[in-house]
Design a protein around this motif. Structure first.
Motif: not given
Length: 333
Positions: A147-161, A280-283
């Motif tokens: 239940l820990e975030y393992v992404g990066s800042l770049g993952d948050l800057l996607n077209p949808y976001a 299954d790993w969703s909060l």
């Protein structure tokens, strides 16, 4: 309905209240560059939100505090994975508050101009980044089995976001423009109405694309109803603006914001942050919530405190309900 479900709804209500109220004062901050022609008009705009902007931020504190207490796993993952954008938002809110208080302390043009730049940028950036953050929450982020975030800042800057950020920025600015038309008198009021029509059209295009994308990606029957209501409210807000019905336009633009936030939470439930790696790993409201005893104590506290906050804020808006114009400004500051 379990208590963790109740608190999911209450947190959704707190975020809705925050974006409804803080949305228009973010918009007014952006208008200090888009609408105001001189320092006197900028002072008029700032004075429209001067008595209420800090009270509006109470809703953010309540939403953050409720999330921390009711869903500690949600809070921990959110504020660790989204650390940088949330830090930028926090810094902007701090600088923005200082700018409101310090701008008029000295008469030097450079002093006032620098604080006015701070008000503009520290209104624009949070309005954009809140959309980026919530779009990522709805879309899902990289959460592992712990239940820990393992992404990066770049993952948050996607077209949808990024589209989500543009939607909240344009929607808050439209909301603020309608509020300006409601709270001002004279030429600035008429220019605010004309600007609201142009901004509203841009907002409608962006919002429709984003909401349809959201519905297609993770929507359900309830979120589809919310989508229709949000789009209809925005169209009616534009029509009310066209007819000069500023009170109706402001209420309807607020409905658009409220229903859009409701759509976000309707697509989420029962998750609070979906995992893009493995469902299954969703909060969820179950694995991220506090104990039932904690939630019961919080419920009694909220039942007492929430009506008091709403009464106080309602009284504040009633006291400062009158319009303001350049004729009420003795001299430019």
């Amino acid at each position: 309905m379990e208590l963790h479900d109740v608190w999911f709804v209450l947190i959704a209500v707190l975020w809705t209240g925050y974006f409804f109220l803080e949305g228009f004062d973010f918009g007014v901050g952006v208008l200090t560059k888009l609408l105001a022609r001189d320092r006197t008009e900028r002072r008029v705009l700032i004075n429209t939100i001067g008595p209420v902007w800090d009270g509006n931020e109470v809703w953010l504190l309540a939403a953050g505090g409720a999330t921390f207490a009711a869903f500690p796993e949600w809070y921990a993952t959110l504020f660790s994975g989204f650390y940088l954008p949330l830090l930028v938002i926090l810094l902007c809110l701090i600088v923005r508050g200082v700018a409101f208080e310090y701008r008029h302390k000295r008469d030097e043009e450079r002093w006032q101009r620098n604080w006015e730049h701070a008000i503009f940028w520290c209104s624009l950036l949070p309005a954009f980044l809140w959309g980026v953050a919530f779009a990522n929450i709805v879309r899902g982020v990289k959460i592992d089995r712990d239940l820990e975030y393992v992404g990066s800042l770049g993952d948050l800057l996607n077209p949808y976001a990024l589209l989500g950020g543009l939607v909240t920025l344009s929607l808050f600015t439209f909301h603020g423009t309608v509020f300006t038309g409601l709270k001002t008198a004279g030429d600035i009021r008429h220019r605010a109405r004309a600007l609201a029509l142009r901004l509203g059209l841009v907002t409608a295009v962006l919002a429709l694309g984003f909401l349809v994308w959201t519905q297609a990606d993770s929507g359900n029957g309830k979120s589809l109803v919310a989508l229709v209501v949000a789009v209809l409210a925005l169209v009616l807000a534009l029509l009310a603006t066209l007819r000069g019905r500023e009170g109706w336009a402001f209420a309807l633009s607020g409905v658009t914001i409220a229903v859009t936030i409701a759509m976000f939470f309707l697509t989420l439930f029962p998750a609070v942050i979906p995992s893009s790696l493995n469902g299954d790993w969703s909060l969820t409201v179950e694995n991220a919530s506090s104990s039932p005893y904690t939630l019961r104590i919080m419920t009694w506290c909220a039942a007492v405190a929430t009506p008091l906050v709403m009464l106080y804020q309602g009284w504040t808006y009633w006291v400062f309900r009158k319009r303001i114009g350049t004729q009420h400004i003795a001299r430019a500051h």
